[in-house]
Motif scaffolding. Sequence first.
Motif, mmCIF file in Angstrom:
data_model
loop_
_atom_site.group_PDB
_atom_site.id
_atom_site.type_symbol
_atom_site.label_atom_id
_atom_site.label_comp_id
_atom_site.label_asym_id
_atom_site.label_seq_id
_atom_site.Cartn_x
_atom_site.Cartn_y
_atom_site.Cartn_z
ATOM 1 N N ASP A 166 -7.656 10.964 1.423
ATOM 2 C CA ASP A 166 -7.661 11.154 2.868
ATOM 3 C C ASP A 166 -7.711 12.653 3.155
ATOM 4 O OD1 ASP A 166 -6.710 11.589 5.586
ATOM 5 O OD2 ASP A 166 -6.136 9.474 5.579
ATOM 6 N N SER A 210 0.803 5.792 -1.124
ATOM 7 C CA SER A 210 -0.081 6.944 -1.321
ATOM 8 C C SER A 210 0.521 7.924 -2.312
ATOM 9 C CB SER A 210 -0.340 7.656 0.011
ATOM 10 O OG SER A 210 -0.999 6.795 0.911
ATOM 11 N N THR A 217 -4.747 6.373 -1.545
ATOM 12 C CA THR A 217 -4.019 5.120 -1.376
ATOM 13 C C THR A 217 -4.194 4.222 -2.595
ATOM 14 O OG1 THR A 217 -4.257 5.200 1.025
ATOM 15 C CG2 THR A 217 -3.762 3.063 0.058
ATOM 16 N N TYR A 254 0.848 -1.190 0.000
ATOM 17 C CA TYR A 254 0.000 0.000 0.000
ATOM 18 C C TYR A 254 0.888 1.246 0.000
ATOM 19 C CZ TYR A 254 -3.926 -3.049 1.204
ATOM 20 O OH TYR A 254 -4.892 -4.028 1.189
ATOM 21 N N ASP A 312 -7.949 3.659 -4.052
ATOM 22 C CA ASP A 312 -8.949 3.990 -3.043
ATOM 23 C C ASP A 312 -10.032 4.884 -3.642
ATOM 24 O OD1 ASP A 312 -10.301 4.240 -0.697
ATOM 25 O OD2 ASP A 312 -8.607 4.961 0.479
#
Length: 381
Positions: free
Chosen positions: A261, A209, A268, A207, A257
Amino acid sequence: MKKVILTSILIALVVIGCADKAQAPAPAAPLLPVLAIKNTEATTDSEYPASIQGTIDVEIRPQVSGNLDRVFVDEGAYVSKGQSLFKINERPFREQLNNALANLHGAEAALINSQLEVDKLTPLVQNKVVSDYQLKTAKASHRIAASNIEQAKAMVESARINLSYTTITAPVSGYIGRLPKKQGSLVSATDVEPLTKLSDVHQVYAYFSLGETDFINFKSQYSGTTIGDKIKNLPPVSLILADGNAYTQLGKIDMVDGQFDKNTGAITLRATFPNANGTLRSGNTGKIRLGIQHDDAILVPQSATIEMQDKVFVYTLNKGNKVNKMPITIIGKTGTDYLIKDGVKSGDQIVLSGIDKLQEGQVIQPEKSTPTKVAQIINKK
């Protein structure tokens, strides 16, 4: 007279020395390789911190309370799906099962009794020996006895399930984590700490970002109207491990994602990597290396740059073969080259080597460099 002669000799020596200096040739301009900058296609690599997890990471917890009788595995061991891991003392649960079975047998006997009562009263009612009320009461008792059997069967099944819970097995194949509970410990389904953790790492998820700008630039390179279409067109990505070496297998980005965020302003992404040898484990860290295509890039060999006071410079060639120290703005790397945003443009000429001895405004003899010579110069570095 001697003083006059000595003075004349000294004057003559001084005159000869000055004449020699005047006649000494100036030092020759150094012969240095020069490269003409051209626009080209290039792929730059960007790295993003990544956290690695198994495709399945599960906490192993007891579903019944009791003393931990056996621990069948060791920390870090590989286990197969269905393999026994722990054994909780089963005696209380076996007794519960026996009690439930006894209740079931009693309920079955009560059902037989109620059926006999119904069978006895039915002809008597037909012959009007007894009232219909007694038969209805017997039939109601029979239905109650039948429902008691169903309840008793459910209690037996519940006891069997609780008994089966005393043997804790692996829900998936994978690697065992730490074992904080040892043999003899009292365990409960309400414990805060699990018995252990089990990770299926035949494949791993990495994972990472991307900031909003990076994400826009990243997805704009690939065809497709939706994120799902773009994901299908994404090239494989590399995983750089904590020691700086690249993981031997390439991965594939397969998830983006659904939202950014709001705290970090990043989104992500997930890349999946094969891990048949178990090299990677849950909790590993690394960096995902993404390649970004540039169609009209300006490239400068790293060996042709010099760093001073947190700035990077190249020496450009002006009219009269004079060099000029020019600051450049670097926006990425590709191989042994820098990708340049500002400082030089297509058509400029830069000095490839020997720049550590150059001075601003110094005259050189340029030696035109072909790609082969450039590669040789870089390899020598």
